[in-house]
Write an enzyme that holds these catalytic residues in place. Structure first.
Site, PDB file in Angstrom:
ATOM      1  N   HIS A  94       3.711   4.667  -3.325  1.00 52.78           N
ATOM      2  CA  HIS A  94       2.921   3.440  -3.454  1.00 52.78           C
ATOM      3  C   HIS A  94       3.676   2.469  -4.354  1.00 52.78           C
ATOM      4  O   HIS A  94       4.342   2.888  -5.306  1.00 52.78           O
ATOM      5  CB  HIS A  94       1.544   3.776  -4.052  1.00 52.78           C
ATOM      6  CG  HIS A  94       0.602   2.609  -4.012  1.00 52.78           C
ATOM      7  ND1 HIS A  94       0.682   1.573  -4.906  1.00 52.78           N
ATOM      8  CD2 HIS A  94      -0.409   2.305  -3.168  1.00 52.78           C
ATOM      9  CE1 HIS A  94      -0.256   0.673  -4.609  1.00 52.78           C
ATOM     10  NE2 HIS A  94      -0.931   1.097  -3.555  1.00 52.78           N
ATOM     11  N   GLU A 166       2.757  -1.930   3.102  1.00 56.40           N
ATOM     12  CA  GLU A 166       2.027  -2.675   2.073  1.00 56.40           C
ATOM     13  C   GLU A 166       2.980  -3.671   1.415  1.00 56.40           C
ATOM     14  O   GLU A 166       3.700  -3.307   0.465  1.00 56.40           O
ATOM     15  CB  GLU A 166       1.477  -1.718   1.015  1.00 56.40           C
ATOM     16  CG  GLU A 166       0.457  -0.742   1.529  1.00 56.40           C
ATOM     17  CD  GLU A 166      -0.549  -0.362   0.449  1.00 56.40           C
ATOM     18  OE1 GLU A 166      -1.737  -0.595   0.649  1.00 56.40           O
ATOM     19  OE2 GLU A 166      -0.131   0.146  -0.596  1.00 56.40           O
TER      20      GLU A 166
HETATM   21  P1  PGA Z   1      -5.574  -3.980  -2.324  1.00 57.13           P
HETATM   22  O1  PGA Z   1      -4.725  -2.645  -2.605  1.00 57.13           O
HETATM   23  O2  PGA Z   1      -6.364  -3.751  -1.073  1.00 57.13           O
HETATM   24  O3  PGA Z   1      -6.461  -4.138  -3.533  1.00 57.13           O
HETATM   25  O4  PGA Z   1      -4.593  -5.075  -2.202  1.00 57.13           O
HETATM   26  C1  PGA Z   1      -4.159  -1.899  -1.560  1.00 57.13           C
HETATM   27  C2  PGA Z   1      -3.289  -0.822  -2.121  1.00 57.13           C
HETATM   28  O5  PGA Z   1      -2.656  -1.037  -3.174  1.00 57.13           O
HETATM   29  O6  PGA Z   1      -3.189   0.277  -1.553  1.00 57.13           O
END
Ligand code: PGA
Length: 265
Positions: A94, A166
């Site tokens: 992550h 992401e």
């Molecule tokens: P967010 O986070 O939906 O608050 O942007 C997603 C994540 O970090 O997995």
């Protein structure tokens, strides 16, 4: 066609009691659909406490993090070996781990292997920062993160992998997730194509098609549908909005009502 996968990442929020309360709320609000698989990632501390409740409602449990060695003198760490049987999935790489805790790709690769060793499916997170995006380096970053994270696994293992795209610049950091800048579906499709073509290069055609690719970054019940319509996207990784039971239930409904677009490439 596989199920859509929606994962709630609660990050470092909620104590054990609050986590259990939120799971309780979710069991009342989130409908079980045959085509949607739901994963919940509470803090490691709350996993055991919510496991019965979660499993009885067919929620899968997801570890937010773990250490890659199986056991030993590693004060403060929890291993995939210890999580075995408790969680079905684990987040790996992550961006908060990569950037705040400076996790190098060697560590991410070791974690992916450790997860497989203990029957846990890794959710490998990849994504470019704002400056990498501005420099036009998105594809290179994704390439390096995939190769760096996956170079020691077999095609068999890779076929069950989940990859979460992401973009770091789109993460809400827990604030204003509803007003945050996010990529367009066309941008997501482009990156998803790059992810699958890299997977094809590493593991072949079949794996490139079977791997589920999620989108994450400021997902809300308003924008979830448009992300899910991006070609090649199989689900969502939801941070801030997943702490709101009504909003998360609405996101799951969106997943149920959205047809996954012509699988891949
Ligand atoms: P967010 O986070 O939906 O608050 O942007 C997603 C994540 O970090 O997995």
């Amino acid at each position: 066609m596989g199920k859509k996968l929606i994962i709630a990442n609660w990050k470092m929020n909620l104590n054990v009691g609050d986590s259990s309360m939120l799971v309780h709320k979710l069991t009342g609000l989130v409908k079980n659909h045959n085509d949607v698989e739901i994963g919940i990632a509470p803090s490691l501390l709350s996993l055991q406490a919510v496991s019965l409740q979660a499993h009885s409602h067919h929620f899968k449990l997801v570890a937010q993090n773990f250490y890659w060695r199986d056991e030993g003198a590693y004060t403060g760490e929890i291993s995939a070996n210890q999580l075995r049987g408790l969680v079905q999935y684990a987040l790996v790489g992550h961006s908060e781990r990569r950037h705040i805790f400076a996790e190098p790709s060697r560590e991410i690769r070791n974690k992916v292997q450790a997860a497989y060793r203990h029957g846990i499916t890794p959710v490998l997170c990849v994504g470019e920062t704002a400056s990498e995006r501005a420099m036009g380096e998105t594809n290179d970053v994704i390439h390096d993160q995939l190769v760096g994270g996956l170079s020691n696994i077999t095609s068999d293992e890779a076929s069950t992998l989940v990859v979460a795209y992401e973009p770091v610049w789109a993460l809400s950091n827990g604030k204003d997730f509803a007003a945050h800048e996010t990529p367009t579906p066309a941008e997501i499709e482009k990156v998803t194509r790059a992810i699958r073509s890299q997977l094809k290069h590493l593991f072949g055609d079949e794996v490139a098609t079977s791997v589920r690719v999620l989108y994450g970054g400021s997902v809300t019940s308003d924008n979830a549908g448009s992300f899910l319509q991006a070609k090649g996207i199989d689900g969502l990784l939801v941070g801030g909005a997943s702490l709101d039971a009504h909003m998360f239930a609405a996101i799951v409904e969106k997943a149920h009502s959205t047809e996954i677009k012509g699988k891949k490439k």
